[in-house]
Design a protein around this motif. Sequence first.
Motif, PDB file in Angstrom:
ATOM      1  N   ASN A  10     -22.493  -8.425   2.868  1.00  0.00           N
ATOM      2  CA  ASN A  10     -21.627  -8.455   3.929  1.00  0.00           C
ATOM      3  C   ASN A  10     -21.743  -9.676   4.846  1.00  0.00           C
ATOM      4  OD1 ASN A  10     -20.408  -6.066   3.098  1.00  0.00           O
ATOM      5  ND2 ASN A  10     -21.492  -4.747   4.165  1.00  0.00           N
ATOM      6  N   SER A  13     -20.723 -12.935   3.366  1.00  0.00           N
ATOM      7  CA  SER A  13     -19.129 -12.846   3.213  1.00  0.00           C
ATOM      8  C   SER A  13     -18.597 -13.433   4.486  1.00  0.00           C
ATOM      9  CB  SER A  13     -18.717 -11.543   2.554  1.00  0.00           C
ATOM     10  OG  SER A  13     -18.720 -10.673   3.924  1.00  0.00           O
ATOM     11  N   ALA A  64     -17.288  -8.814   0.696  1.00  0.00           N
ATOM     12  CA  ALA A  64     -17.753  -7.646   1.694  1.00  0.00           C
ATOM     13  C   ALA A  64     -17.498  -6.263   1.075  1.00  0.00           C
ATOM     14  CB  ALA A  64     -16.768  -7.580   2.946  1.00  0.00           C
TER      15      ALA A  64
END
Length: 68
Positions: A10, A13, A64
């Motif tokens: 995450n 990203s 993500a």
Amino acid sequence: MIRLTVEEENLLSIYDTGSKRELFERVNAALPFMDGDMQELAVRALQKIDALTEAEFAGLAVFAADDE
């Protein structure tokens, strides 16, 4: 191949441009603005990415996670 945690994926990203060098530049530029836990996460993720060759990085899919 490396294994990234969901949190690392995450984070990466957010800063990923498809270029390993630009990813490092963007994350390193943001480090001073992160709290301690986030800094640790970012540094750990960068260490994993640093171990990759350019070809391995190019083949790395960083997405993500969905909130669902």
